[in-house]
Design a protein around this motif. Sequence first.
Motif, PDB file in Angstrom:
ATOM      1  N   ILE A 130      44.322 -45.443 -38.672  1.00 47.41           N
ATOM      2  CA  ILE A 130      45.615 -44.754 -39.988  1.00 47.41           C
ATOM      3  C   ILE A 130      46.139 -43.862 -39.801  1.00 47.41           C
ATOM      4  N   GLY A 131      46.993 -43.817 -38.744  1.00 46.84           N
ATOM      5  CA  GLY A 131      47.850 -42.397 -37.938  1.00 46.84           C
ATOM      6  C   GLY A 131      48.601 -41.705 -40.262  1.00 46.84           C
ATOM      7  N   SER A 132      48.411 -40.429 -39.009  1.00 49.73           N
ATOM      8  CA  SER A 132      49.370 -39.677 -40.493  1.00 49.73           C
ATOM      9  C   SER A 132      50.519 -40.294 -41.685  1.00 49.73           C
ATOM     10  N   ASN A 133      49.951 -39.973 -42.314  1.00 50.48           N
ATOM     11  CA  ASN A 133      51.703 -40.187 -42.963  1.00 50.48           C
ATOM     12  C   ASN A 133      51.701 -41.944 -43.259  1.00 50.48           C
ATOM     13  N   ALA A 134      50.895 -42.877 -43.224  1.00 47.51           N
ATOM     14  CA  ALA A 134      51.271 -44.342 -43.519  1.00 47.51           C
ATOM     15  C   ALA A 134      50.411 -44.144 -44.626  1.00 47.51           C
ATOM     16  N   VAL A 135      50.910 -46.023 -45.208  1.00 42.30           N
ATOM     17  CA  VAL A 135      51.190 -45.914 -46.649  1.00 42.30           C
ATOM     18  C   VAL A 135      50.274 -47.853 -46.217  1.00 42.30           C
ATOM     19  N   VAL A 136      49.495 -47.652 -47.221  1.00 43.33           N
ATOM     20  CA  VAL A 136      48.368 -48.892 -47.701  1.00 43.33           C
ATOM     21  C   VAL A 136      49.047 -49.314 -49.293  1.00 43.33           C
ATOM     22  N   LEU A 137      49.708 -49.963 -49.066  1.00 44.84           N
ATOM     23  CA  LEU A 137      50.058 -50.174 -50.631  1.00 44.84           C
ATOM     24  C   LEU A 137      48.802 -50.397 -51.456  1.00 44.84           C
ATOM     25  N   PRO A 138      48.565 -50.840 -51.919  1.00 45.94           N
ATOM     26  CA  PRO A 138      47.565 -52.059 -53.625  1.00 45.94           C
ATOM     27  C   PRO A 138      47.361 -52.797 -52.983  1.00 45.94           C
ATOM     28  N   GLY A 139      46.011 -53.817 -52.592  1.00 42.98           N
ATOM     29  CA  GLY A 139      45.175 -54.693 -53.434  1.00 42.98           C
ATOM     30  C   GLY A 139      45.655 -55.036 -50.962  1.00 42.98           C
ATOM     31  N   VAL A 140      46.298 -54.534 -50.112  1.00 42.05           N
ATOM     32  CA  VAL A 140      46.010 -54.766 -48.869  1.00 42.05           C
ATOM     33  C   VAL A 140      45.246 -55.223 -48.448  1.00 42.05           C
ATOM     34  N   LYS A 141      45.276 -55.785 -47.643  1.00 45.04           N
ATOM     35  CA  LYS A 141      43.322 -56.091 -46.518  1.00 45.04           C
ATOM     36  C   LYS A 141      43.685 -55.483 -45.425  1.00 45.04           C
ATOM     37  N   ILE A 142      42.819 -54.714 -44.589  1.00 45.48           N
ATOM     38  CA  ILE A 142      43.329 -54.134 -43.308  1.00 45.48           C
ATOM     39  C   ILE A 142      41.957 -54.454 -42.736  1.00 45.48           C
ATOM     40  N   PRO A 143      42.232 -55.360 -41.483  1.00 41.72           N
ATOM     41  CA  PRO A 143      41.147 -56.300 -40.719  1.00 41.72           C
ATOM     42  C   PRO A 143      40.086 -55.262 -39.837  1.00 41.72           C
ATOM     43  N   ASP A 144      39.129 -55.241 -39.242  1.00 38.56           N
ATOM     44  CA  ASP A 144      38.269 -54.530 -38.164  1.00 38.56           C
ATOM     45  C   ASP A 144      39.107 -54.222 -37.003  1.00 38.56           C
ATOM     46  N   LYS A 145      39.151 -52.684 -36.691  1.00 32.95           N
ATOM     47  CA  LYS A 145      39.563 -52.182 -35.039  1.00 32.95           C
ATOM     48  C   LYS A 145      41.253 -52.440 -35.470  1.00 32.95           C
ATOM     49  N   VAL A 146      41.570 -52.577 -36.152  1.00 39.06           N
ATOM     50  CA  VAL A 146      43.661 -52.350 -35.885  1.00 39.06           C
ATOM     51  C   VAL A 146      44.011 -50.738 -35.952  1.00 39.06           C
TER      52      VAL A 146
ATOM     53  N   PHE B  41      32.675 -46.261 -39.643  1.00 35.12           N
ATOM     54  CA  PHE B  41      33.913 -45.739 -38.784  1.00 35.12           C
ATOM     55  C   PHE B  41      35.167 -45.665 -38.316  1.00 35.12           C
ATOM     56  N   THR B  42      35.797 -46.117 -39.796  1.00 33.39           N
ATOM     57  CA  THR B  42      36.990 -46.200 -39.743  1.00 33.39           C
ATOM     58  C   THR B  42      38.064 -44.296 -39.931  1.00 33.39           C
ATOM     59  N   SER B  43      38.944 -44.137 -38.986  1.00 35.18           N
ATOM     60  CA  SER B  43      39.326 -42.462 -38.862  1.00 35.18           C
ATOM     61  C   SER B  43      40.811 -42.812 -40.074  1.00 35.18           C
ATOM     62  N   ILE B  44      40.878 -41.805 -40.956  1.00 33.08           N
ATOM     63  CA  ILE B  44      42.569 -42.056 -41.865  1.00 33.08           C
ATOM     64  C   ILE B  44      43.085 -40.354 -41.945  1.00 33.08           C
ATOM     65  N   MET B  45      43.999 -40.531 -40.714  1.00 28.84           N
ATOM     66  CA  MET B  45      44.899 -38.731 -40.444  1.00 28.84           C
ATOM     67  C   MET B  45      45.158 -38.363 -41.790  1.00 28.84           C
ATOM     68  N   ALA B  46      45.760 -37.410 -41.406  1.00 27.28           N
ATOM     69  CA  ALA B  46      46.438 -36.453 -42.367  1.00 27.28           C
ATOM     70  C   ALA B  46      47.324 -37.630 -43.158  1.00 27.28           C
ATOM     71  N   ASN B  47      47.074 -37.181 -44.875  1.00 30.75           N
ATOM     72  CA  ASN B  47      48.275 -37.393 -45.753  1.00 30.75           C
ATOM     73  C   ASN B  47      48.450 -39.108 -45.682  1.00 30.75           C
ATOM     74  N   VAL B  48      47.417 -39.834 -45.267  1.00 28.17           N
ATOM     75  CA  VAL B  48      47.817 -40.989 -45.290  1.00 28.17           C
ATOM     76  C   VAL B  48      47.447 -41.338 -47.264  1.00 28.17           C
ATOM     77  N   ASP B  49      47.700 -42.822 -47.604  1.00 31.52           N
ATOM     78  CA  ASP B  49      48.207 -43.018 -48.885  1.00 31.52           C
ATOM     79  C   ASP B  49      47.206 -44.493 -48.874  1.00 31.52           C
ATOM     80  N   VAL B  50      46.238 -44.741 -49.305  1.00 31.50           N
ATOM     81  CA  VAL B  50      45.596 -45.887 -49.545  1.00 31.50           C
ATOM     82  C   VAL B  50      45.721 -45.885 -51.276  1.00 31.50           C
ATOM     83  N   GLY B  51      46.172 -47.223 -51.360  1.00 32.57           N
ATOM     84  CA  GLY B  51      46.485 -47.593 -52.496  1.00 32.57           C
ATOM     85  C   GLY B  51      44.890 -48.390 -53.269  1.00 32.57           C
ATOM     86  N   GLY B  52      45.612 -48.964 -54.383  1.00 32.86           N
ATOM     87  CA  GLY B  52      44.321 -49.040 -55.526  1.00 32.86           C
ATOM     88  C   GLY B  52      44.057 -50.243 -54.833  1.00 32.86           C
TER      89      GLY B  52
END
Length: 217
Positions: A174-190, A153-164
């Motif tokens: 996750i809002g548009s144009n955000a970047v999640v660097l490789p190996g990063v963990k994001i818990p539920d409902k953030v 049920f996660t929603s990722i908006m436009a042009n987001v980069d989720v790292g390996g």
Amino acid sequence: MEDIRSSKSKFVIIGAGGLGRELQSWVSHSSNFSEKLLLQGYLDDNKGALDGFANQYTILGSISDRNIKKYKNCLMGIANPGIKKDLVSKIISLGSSILSFKHSSCLIGDNNIINRGAVLCPNVIITCNVKIGESVFLNLGSQVGHDAQIGDFTSIMANVDVGGGAVIGDEVFIGSNAVVLPGVKIPDKVIIGAGAVVVKSIKEIGTYFGNPAKRIF
């Protein structure tokens, strides 16, 4: 991943807001369909959602109405993860199906798991060995690196980069144009705000903005 091409020829979109109307356009212009599917209309609790578009679209009824069960094929046009989760549960309990959609311009690598109800919008890239949960929404131009995981049920908006190797929990937004660097963990409902850069794993539920992303709520 259930492909919308294998469904019956009629379907409805849940949610008549801008996202739902964009989704209708992507479906109608996606060249990977062997035949045109017929959009019956939208289901939305807000009767005024289509003000100004009455000649183009139709709200068939309310999402709250149990008559939703007569619409057998539903495509989710809802971005809010919590609302989306509740609606998917309701729709399934009433005997309807949640469809998946992959635009013909998507680039999908090998050995990926993409679960029911995923919506992959134009120019989405999913590399290899990625796991995509139930009813995940990936908007225009987003990309997911190798070995990443995205929860239900996660929603990722436009042009987001989720790292390996990144791990994103359930019901994350996750809002548009955000970047999640490789190996990063994001818990539920953030909630990750537009343009944020998540440089290290998040431990607390909250809303994060900025570069580097910091909790503001």
